[in-house]
Design a protein around this motif. Structure first.
Motif, PDB file in Angstrom:
ATOM      1  N   GLN A   1      20.880 -90.619  39.808  1.00  0.00           N
ATOM      2  CA  GLN A   1      20.463 -90.343  38.427  1.00  0.00           C
ATOM      3  C   GLN A   1      19.101 -90.973  38.147  1.00  0.00           C
ATOM      4  OE1 GLN A   1      23.269 -91.656  35.455  1.00  0.00           O
ATOM      5  NE2 GLN A   1      22.079 -90.815  33.784  1.00  0.00           N
ATOM      6  N   LEU A   2      18.900 -92.209  38.595  1.00  0.00           N
ATOM      7  CA  LEU A   2      17.613 -92.879  38.420  1.00  0.00           C
ATOM      8  C   LEU A   2      16.506 -92.116  39.138  1.00  0.00           C
ATOM      9  CD1 LEU A   2      15.951 -95.336  37.442  1.00  0.00           C
ATOM     10  CD2 LEU A   2      16.684 -96.514  39.536  1.00  0.00           C
ATOM     11  N   SER A   3      16.782 -91.643  40.339  1.00  0.00           N
ATOM     12  CA  SER A   3      15.811 -90.867  41.092  1.00  0.00           C
ATOM     13  C   SER A   3      15.411 -89.605  40.320  1.00  0.00           C
ATOM     14  CB  SER A   3      16.404 -90.481  42.450  1.00  0.00           C
ATOM     15  OG  SER A   3      15.586 -89.554  43.106  1.00  0.00           O
ATOM     16  N   ALA A   4      16.394 -88.926  39.761  1.00  0.00           N
ATOM     17  CA  ALA A   4      16.114 -87.699  38.998  1.00  0.00           C
ATOM     18  C   ALA A   4      15.331 -88.014  37.728  1.00  0.00           C
ATOM     19  CB  ALA A   4      17.417 -86.987  38.656  1.00  0.00           C
ATOM     20  N   GLU A   5      15.737 -89.056  37.012  1.00  0.00           N
ATOM     21  CA  GLU A   5      15.058 -89.417  35.763  1.00  0.00           C
ATOM     22  C   GLU A   5      13.608 -89.811  35.996  1.00  0.00           C
ATOM     23  OE1 GLU A   5      17.455 -92.584  34.251  1.00  0.00           O
ATOM     24  OE2 GLU A   5      19.031 -91.240  33.530  1.00  0.00           O
ATOM     25  N   GLN A   6      13.357 -90.588  37.037  1.00  0.00           N
ATOM     26  CA  GLN A   6      12.010 -91.082  37.323  1.00  0.00           C
ATOM     27  C   GLN A   6      11.212 -90.119  38.199  1.00  0.00           C
ATOM     28  OE1 GLN A   6      10.642 -93.967  36.094  1.00  0.00           O
ATOM     29  NE2 GLN A   6      12.498 -94.250  34.888  1.00  0.00           N
ATOM     30  N   GLN A   7      11.864 -89.066  38.666  1.00  0.00           N
ATOM     31  CA  GLN A   7      11.244 -88.087  39.558  1.00  0.00           C
ATOM     32  C   GLN A   7      10.627 -88.770  40.776  1.00  0.00           C
ATOM     33  OE1 GLN A   7       8.658 -85.644  37.153  1.00  0.00           O
ATOM     34  NE2 GLN A   7      10.387 -84.644  36.166  1.00  0.00           N
ATOM     35  N   ILE A   8      11.475 -89.543  41.442  1.00  0.00           N
ATOM     36  CA  ILE A   8      11.047 -90.256  42.645  1.00  0.00           C
ATOM     37  C   ILE A   8      11.928 -89.838  43.813  1.00  0.00           C
ATOM     38  CG2 ILE A   8      10.069 -92.261  41.448  1.00  0.00           C
ATOM     39  CD1 ILE A   8      12.724 -93.667  41.962  1.00  0.00           C
ATOM     40  N   PRO A   9      11.405 -89.952  45.029  1.00  0.00           N
ATOM     41  CA  PRO A   9      12.176 -89.554  46.208  1.00  0.00           C
ATOM     42  C   PRO A   9      13.401 -90.436  46.425  1.00  0.00           C
ATOM     43  CG  PRO A   9       9.881 -90.025  46.790  1.00  0.00           C
ATOM     44  CD  PRO A   9      10.073 -90.406  45.360  1.00  0.00           C
ATOM     45  N   LEU A  10      14.420 -89.841  47.039  1.00  0.00           N
ATOM     46  CA  LEU A  10      15.626 -90.558  47.416  1.00  0.00           C
ATOM     47  C   LEU A  10      16.015 -90.087  48.809  1.00  0.00           C
ATOM     48  CD1 LEU A  10      18.521 -91.728  45.470  1.00  0.00           C
ATOM     49  CD2 LEU A  10      19.097 -90.096  47.264  1.00  0.00           C
ATOM     50  N   ALA A  11      16.327 -91.016  49.691  1.00  0.00           N
ATOM     51  CA  ALA A  11      16.742 -90.682  51.052  1.00  0.00           C
ATOM     52  C   ALA A  11      18.006 -91.468  51.384  1.00  0.00           C
ATOM     53  CB  ALA A  11      15.640 -91.040  52.042  1.00  0.00           C
ATOM     54  N   MET A  12      18.883 -90.841  52.166  1.00  0.00           N
ATOM     55  CA  MET A  12      20.134 -91.488  52.525  1.00  0.00           C
ATOM     56  C   MET A  12      20.608 -90.973  53.877  1.00  0.00           C
ATOM     57  SD  MET A  12      23.656 -91.311  50.351  1.00  0.00           S
ATOM     58  CE  MET A  12      24.047 -92.905  49.729  1.00  0.00           C
ATOM     59  N   HIS A  13      21.122 -91.881  54.725  1.00  0.00           N
ATOM     60  CA  HIS A  13      21.745 -91.464  55.976  1.00  0.00           C
ATOM     61  C   HIS A  13      23.031 -90.727  55.636  1.00  0.00           C
ATOM     62  CE1 HIS A  13      19.341 -94.023  58.662  1.00  0.00           C
ATOM     63  NE2 HIS A  13      19.319 -94.861  57.655  1.00  0.00           N
ATOM     64  N   LEU A  14      23.281 -89.628  56.313  1.00  0.00           N
ATOM     65  CA  LEU A  14      24.505 -88.884  56.046  1.00  0.00           C
ATOM     66  C   LEU A  14      25.025 -88.241  57.322  1.00  0.00           C
ATOM     67  CD1 LEU A  14      26.543 -87.851  53.968  1.00  0.00           C
ATOM     68  CD2 LEU A  14      25.036 -85.914  53.580  1.00  0.00           C
ATOM     69  N   ALA A  15      26.197 -88.693  57.753  1.00  0.00           N
ATOM     70  CA  ALA A  15      26.906 -88.094  58.890  1.00  0.00           C
ATOM     71  C   ALA A  15      26.007 -87.904  60.109  1.00  0.00           C
ATOM     72  CB  ALA A  15      27.548 -86.786  58.469  1.00  0.00           C
ATOM     73  N   GLU A  16      25.425 -88.987  60.571  1.00  0.00           N
ATOM     74  CA  GLU A  16      24.503 -88.903  61.705  1.00  0.00           C
ATOM     75  C   GLU A  16      25.199 -88.995  63.059  1.00  0.00           C
ATOM     76  OE1 GLU A  16      20.427 -90.656  59.928  1.00  0.00           O
ATOM     77  OE2 GLU A  16      21.908 -92.133  60.535  1.00  0.00           O
ATOM     78  N   SER A  17      26.462 -89.371  63.059  1.00  0.00           N
ATOM     79  CA  SER A  17      27.191 -89.492  64.316  1.00  0.00           C
ATOM     80  C   SER A  17      28.612 -88.978  64.121  1.00  0.00           C
ATOM     81  CB  SER A  17      27.226 -90.956  64.774  1.00  0.00           C
ATOM     82  OG  SER A  17      28.037 -91.712  63.886  1.00  0.00           O
ATOM     83  N   THR A  18      29.304 -88.773  65.225  1.00  0.00           N
ATOM     84  CA  THR A  18      30.692 -88.329  65.109  1.00  0.00           C
ATOM     85  C   THR A  18      31.551 -89.406  64.459  1.00  0.00           C
ATOM     86  OG1 THR A  18      31.104 -89.031  67.386  1.00  0.00           O
ATOM     87  CG2 THR A  18      30.591 -86.701  67.027  1.00  0.00           C
ATOM     88  N   ALA A  19      31.218 -90.681  64.689  1.00  0.00           N
ATOM     89  CA  ALA A  19      31.972 -91.769  64.055  1.00  0.00           C
ATOM     90  C   ALA A  19      31.793 -91.736  62.534  1.00  0.00           C
ATOM     91  CB  ALA A  19      31.526 -93.118  64.618  1.00  0.00           C
ATOM     92  N   GLU A  20      30.580 -91.445  62.082  1.00  0.00           N
ATOM     93  CA  GLU A  20      30.347 -91.331  60.637  1.00  0.00           C
ATOM     94  C   GLU A  20      31.095 -90.136  60.062  1.00  0.00           C
ATOM     95  OE1 GLU A  20      26.387 -91.742  58.988  1.00  0.00           O
ATOM     96  OE2 GLU A  20      25.796 -92.880  60.753  1.00  0.00           O
TER      97      GLU A  20
END
Length: 98
Positions: A47-66
């Protein structure tokens, strides 16, 4: 994932991206991964990223364990998170519905 860390981390994120706190680089937010960040904090940071119009990055399901952790809340990452005292199964969507 500790619930008591939500507000202090959100406050730090707000301070990091507040207008006027920019350098020659554009600031952004990067909560690590859905299994290491409390779901409420992920929602608030998005929500903060959207309000401030700033980039957001997140690791997501990068391995079979994840993938296993995210799908079934099981696997080797559960044991690793338990070793780090960072496993909060109550915050998993399926577990909190029970």
């Amino acid at each position: 994932m500790a619930p008591e860390r939500i507000e202090p981390l959100l406050d730090a994120a707000k301070l990091h991206v507040r207008p006027g706190n920019q350098t020659i680089f554009r600031r952004g937010l990067s909560p690590h991964a859905p299994y290491t960040v409390h779901p409420d904090l992920v929602q608030k940071v998005c929500q903060l990223s959207a309000e401030q119009q700033i980039p957001l990055a997140m690791h997501l399901a990068e391995s079979t364990a994840e993938l296993e952790l995210l799908r079934s809340h099981s696997g080797p990452l559960v044991e690793r998170l338990k070793e780090l005292s960072a496993w909060y199964p109550v915050h998993c969507r399926e577990d909190s519905a029970r």
